[in-house]
Design an enzyme around this catalytic site. Structure first.
Site, PDB file in Angstrom:
ATOM      1  N   GLU A 102       0.849  -1.145   0.059  1.00  0.00           N
ATOM      2  CA  GLU A 102       0.066   0.134   0.085  1.00  0.00           C
ATOM      3  C   GLU A 102       0.949   1.375  -0.114  1.00  0.00           C
ATOM      4  O   GLU A 102       0.719   2.011   0.702  1.00  0.00           O
ATOM      5  CB  GLU A 102      -0.995   0.114   1.252  1.00  0.00           C
ATOM      6  CG  GLU A 102      -1.880  -1.338   1.289  1.00  0.00           C
ATOM      7  CD  GLU A 102      -2.686  -1.303   2.460  1.00  0.00           C
ATOM      8  OE1 GLU A 102      -2.695  -0.345   3.050  1.00  0.00           O
ATOM      9  OE2 GLU A 102      -3.539  -2.192   2.448  1.00  0.00           O
TER      10      GLU A 102
ATOM     11  N   ASN B  29       1.978  -5.314  -3.087  1.00  0.00           N
ATOM     12  CA  ASN B  29       0.592  -5.609  -2.896  1.00  0.00           C
ATOM     13  C   ASN B  29      -0.106  -4.149  -2.302  1.00  0.00           C
ATOM     14  O   ASN B  29       0.419  -3.292  -1.880  1.00  0.00           O
ATOM     15  CB  ASN B  29       0.565  -6.213  -1.575  1.00  0.00           C
ATOM     16  CG  ASN B  29      -0.880  -7.016  -1.126  1.00  0.00           C
ATOM     17  OD1 ASN B  29      -1.277  -7.682  -2.273  1.00  0.00           O
ATOM     18  ND2 ASN B  29      -1.081  -6.853  -0.055  1.00  0.00           N
TER      19      ASN B  29
ATOM     20  N   HIS C  23     -10.510  -5.927  -2.194  1.00  0.00           N
ATOM     21  CA  HIS C  23     -11.602  -5.568  -1.169  1.00  0.00           C
ATOM     22  C   HIS C  23     -12.936  -4.807  -1.888  1.00  0.00           C
ATOM     23  O   HIS C  23     -12.816  -3.791  -2.093  1.00  0.00           O
ATOM     24  CB  HIS C  23     -11.159  -4.735  -0.200  1.00  0.00           C
ATOM     25  CG  HIS C  23     -10.084  -5.357   0.678  1.00  0.00           C
ATOM     26  ND1 HIS C  23     -10.438  -6.467   1.580  1.00  0.00           N
ATOM     27  CD2 HIS C  23      -8.887  -4.998   1.054  1.00  0.00           C
ATOM     28  CE1 HIS C  23      -9.301  -6.695   2.196  1.00  0.00           C
ATOM     29  NE2 HIS C  23      -8.368  -6.280   1.597  1.00  0.00           N
TER      30      HIS C  23
ATOM     31  N   GLU D  16      -6.604 -10.602  -1.145  1.00  0.00           N
ATOM     32  CA  GLU D  16      -7.215 -10.399   0.188  1.00  0.00           C
ATOM     33  C   GLU D  16      -8.865 -10.085  -0.281  1.00  0.00           C
ATOM     34  O   GLU D  16      -9.413  -9.469   0.170  1.00  0.00           O
ATOM     35  CB  GLU D  16      -6.678  -8.906   0.716  1.00  0.00           C
ATOM     36  CG  GLU D  16      -5.397  -8.793   1.109  1.00  0.00           C
ATOM     37  CD  GLU D  16      -4.759  -7.528   2.109  1.00  0.00           C
ATOM     38  OE1 GLU D  16      -5.767  -6.835   2.284  1.00  0.00           O
ATOM     39  OE2 GLU D  16      -3.555  -7.452   2.004  1.00  0.00           O
TER      40      GLU D  16
ATOM     41  N   ASP E 265     -12.629 -10.080  -0.572  1.00  0.00           N
ATOM     42  CA  ASP E 265     -13.894 -10.197   0.052  1.00  0.00           C
ATOM     43  C   ASP E 265     -14.605  -9.175  -0.697  1.00  0.00           C
ATOM     44  O   ASP E 265     -14.394  -8.173  -1.297  1.00  0.00           O
ATOM     45  CB  ASP E 265     -13.713  -9.667   1.783  1.00  0.00           C
ATOM     46  CG  ASP E 265     -12.935  -8.516   2.002  1.00  0.00           C
ATOM     47  OD1 ASP E 265     -12.716  -7.864   1.079  1.00  0.00           O
ATOM     48  OD2 ASP E 265     -12.494  -8.524   3.161  1.00  0.00           O
TER      49      ASP E 265
HETATM   50  O1  G3I Z   1      -4.088  -7.160  19.046  1.00  0.00           O
HETATM   51  C1  G3I Z   1      -4.958  -5.930  19.542  1.00  0.00           C
HETATM   52  C2  G3I Z   1      -5.424  -6.302  21.025  1.00  0.00           C
HETATM   53  O2  G3I Z   1      -4.299  -6.630  21.882  1.00  0.00           O
HETATM   54  C3  G3I Z   1      -6.165  -5.274  21.473  1.00  0.00           C
HETATM   55  O3  G3I Z   1      -6.926  -5.246  22.503  1.00  0.00           O
HETATM   56  C4  G3I Z   1      -7.397  -4.802  20.301  1.00  0.00           C
HETATM   57  C5  G3I Z   1      -8.428  -3.539  20.538  1.00  0.00           C
HETATM   58  O4  G3I Z   1      -8.269  -2.591  19.524  1.00  0.00           O
HETATM   59  O5  G3I Z   1      -6.781  -4.682  19.312  1.00  0.00           O
HETATM   60  C6  G3I Z   1      -5.997  -5.745  18.596  1.00  0.00           C
HETATM   61  O6  G3I Z   1      -5.280  -5.431  17.315  1.00  0.00           O
HETATM   62  C7  G3I Z   1      -6.411  -5.322  16.364  1.00  0.00           C
HETATM   63  C8  G3I Z   1      -5.658  -6.356  15.265  1.00  0.00           C
HETATM   64  O7  G3I Z   1      -6.275  -6.195  14.044  1.00  0.00           O
HETATM   65  C9  G3I Z   1      -5.643  -7.697  15.786  1.00  0.00           C
HETATM   66  O8  G3I Z   1      -6.780  -8.282  16.118  1.00  0.00           O
HETATM   67  C10 G3I Z   1      -6.305  -3.816  15.924  1.00  0.00           C
HETATM   68  O9  G3I Z   1      -6.969  -2.849  16.678  1.00  0.00           O
HETATM   69  C11 G3I Z   1      -7.081  -4.004  14.252  1.00  0.00           C
HETATM   70  O10 G3I Z   1      -6.929  -2.480  14.099  1.00  0.00           O
HETATM   71  C12 G3I Z   1      -6.433  -4.928  13.493  1.00  0.00           C
HETATM   72  O11 G3I Z   1      -7.201  -4.748  12.120  1.00  0.00           O
HETATM   73  C13 G3I Z   1      -6.510  -5.451  11.136  1.00  0.00           C
HETATM   74  C14 G3I Z   1      -6.087  -4.231  10.202  1.00  0.00           C
HETATM   75  O12 G3I Z   1      -5.391  -4.874   9.009  1.00  0.00           O
HETATM   76  C15 G3I Z   1      -5.265  -3.289  10.626  1.00  0.00           C
HETATM   77  O13 G3I Z   1      -4.737  -2.321   9.626  1.00  0.00           O
HETATM   78  C16 G3I Z   1      -7.203  -6.498  10.592  1.00  0.00           C
HETATM   79  O14 G3I Z   1      -7.633  -7.617  11.592  1.00  0.00           O
HETATM   80  C17 G3I Z   1      -6.695  -7.100   9.537  1.00  0.00           C
HETATM   81  O15 G3I Z   1      -7.757  -7.999   8.600  1.00  0.00           O
HETATM   82  C18 G3I Z   1      -6.427  -5.864   8.201  1.00  0.00           C
HETATM   83  O16 G3I Z   1      -5.627  -6.397   7.051  1.00  0.00           O
HETATM   84  C19 G3I Z   1      -5.389  -5.432   6.154  1.00  0.00           C
HETATM   85  C20 G3I Z   1      -4.273  -5.918   5.489  1.00  0.00           C
HETATM   86  O17 G3I Z   1      -3.174  -6.293   6.207  1.00  0.00           O
HETATM   87  C21 G3I Z   1      -3.854  -5.001   4.302  1.00  0.00           C
HETATM   88  N1  G3I Z   1      -4.773  -4.844   3.389  1.00  0.00           N
HETATM   89  C22 G3I Z   1      -5.874  -4.081   4.073  1.00  0.00           C
HETATM   90  C23 G3I Z   1      -6.679  -5.185   5.176  1.00  0.00           C
HETATM   91  C24 G3I Z   1      -7.799  -4.783   5.721  1.00  0.00           C
HETATM   92  O18 G3I Z   1      -7.772  -3.878   6.557  1.00  0.00           O
END
Ligand code: G3I
Length: 303
Positions: free
Chosen positions: A128, A171, A208, A236, A238
């Site tokens: 990105e 990517n 996406h 990715e 969906d």
């Molecule tokens: O692990 C912490 C946890 O300790 C905490 O208590 C909780 C509270 O918010 O957050 C947890 O972290 C979260 C993490 O996912 C793990 O679950 C983050 O807040 C959350 O922002 C994070 O979201 C991820 C996101 O990327 C962040 O940018 C999504 O799971 C994940 O699916 C998403 O994936 C991205 C790709 O990497 C890149 N392309 C876009 C795609 C969708 O956004």
């Protein structure tokens, strides 16, 4: 074939999913994972905030869990991701000195790739890096702002030296529509890299999508990039509300391009998706196959 992975393998492709380490102990989840998917991308576990939370202190535990699972079940891995402006720890984003940041970036790439050497099919080396909207230029990030335009090339050269056997991918999202400025910006970069011998092997189209699925020109985009001499992958996928037609159109676009080597959906059940309330995946929250599942299986040549 009666599973996604086996159907994709029928044409030499893979069918993968994003996996969260914390869900591997959920037997509904892992049963579907091991039955249907032959490629895995860690959803968060290989990102910089997890793998190097402070300078020089590496934590590969959560990612190792996923890689070990993949090895035990004959699944291959995509590594996601080495250089990204998001999920980046504050100690990196606050670096202002170019020599320091270059050495931090190179050390991060080298150490993470060395740890997983031999176990990763393809790495999202840079994720990105291009801006949304009409500029066609790189987005603002600590890497861009401190190192300048050359940071992407630097990252790919460092990655090739670290693990010459892994495929190296760029990517991004919203690069599926051929006429978009962002797509053209990435295309121009890849063309330039190939012309100058900068190592790059593949481009990942996150995909996406909204309810309508892929833009009309998606297959053209995949085939135009492939013509530059790189593999292309859907990384990715969906689709809001998971229309079977929209899913089938996406899969067919890949199937129609010889160098489209595989597809990955971004999660297993709707409850596993980052898109809360959009039901964008192939399995419902109970782990049952949705109509989109059958459409994908059939588009892959299975059934
Ligand atoms: O692990 C912490 C946890 O300790 C905490 O208590 C909780 C509270 O918010 O957050 C947890 O972290 C979260 C993490 O996912 C793990 O679950 C983050 O807040 C959350 O922002 C994070 O979201 C991820 C996101 O990327 C962040 O940018 C999504 O799971 C994940 O699916 C998403 O994936 C991205 C790709 O990497 C890149 N392309 C876009 C795609 C969708 O956004």
């Amino acid at each position: 074939s009666s599973t996604l992975g086996a159907a994709a393998a029928g044409s030499g492709r893979y069918f993968g999913t994003a996996v969260a380490a914390g869900k591997l102990g959920d037997s509904t989840y892992s049963t579907i994972l091991d039955r249907e998917f032959n490629m895995i991308t860690p959803e968060n576990e290989m990102k910089w905030d997890t793998t190097e939370p402070s300078r020089g202190n590496f934590n590969f535990g959560p990612a190792d869990q996923i890689v070990n699972h993949a090895t035990a079940h004959g699944q291959r891995m995509r590594g996601h991701t080495l250089v990204w402006h998001s999920q980046l720890p504050g100690w990196v984003s606050s670096i202002t000195d170019a020599n320091t940041l270059r050495s931090v970036m190179d050390n991060h790439i080298t150490t993470e790739m060395n740890h997983f050497k031999g176990r990763i099919y393809a790495w999202d080396v840079v994720n990105e890096a291009f801006a949304d909207g009409g500029s066609g230029q790189h987005r603002s990030s600590v890497f861009q702002n401190v190192l300048g335009n050359g940071f992407i090339e630097q990252a790919f050269r460092t990655a090739r030296a670290a693990d010459p056997a892994a495929k190296l991918c760029y990517n991004d999202y919203n690069i599926e529509n051929w006429s978009d400025a962002k797509t053209q910006g990435v295309y121009t970069m890849v063309r330039d890299f190939k012309a100058r011998g900068v190592p790059i092997d593949c481009v990942g189209f996150q995909s996406h999508f909204g309810t309508g699925g892929p833009p009309a020109g998606f297959q053209t985009t995949l085939s135009n990039f492939a013509s530059l001499g790189v593999d292309v992958q859907i990384t990715e996928l969906d689709i809001a509300q998971a229309s079977p037609t929209a899913y089938a159109n996406t899969v067919k676009a890949c199937m129609n391009v010889a160098r489209c080597t595989g597809m990955t959906v971004w999660g297993i059940r709707d409850s596993d998706s980052w898109r809360t309330g959009e039901n964008p995946l192939l399995f419902d929250t109970g782990g049952n196959k949705k109509p989109a599942y059958d459409a994908v299986l059939s588009a892959l040549g299975g059934g």
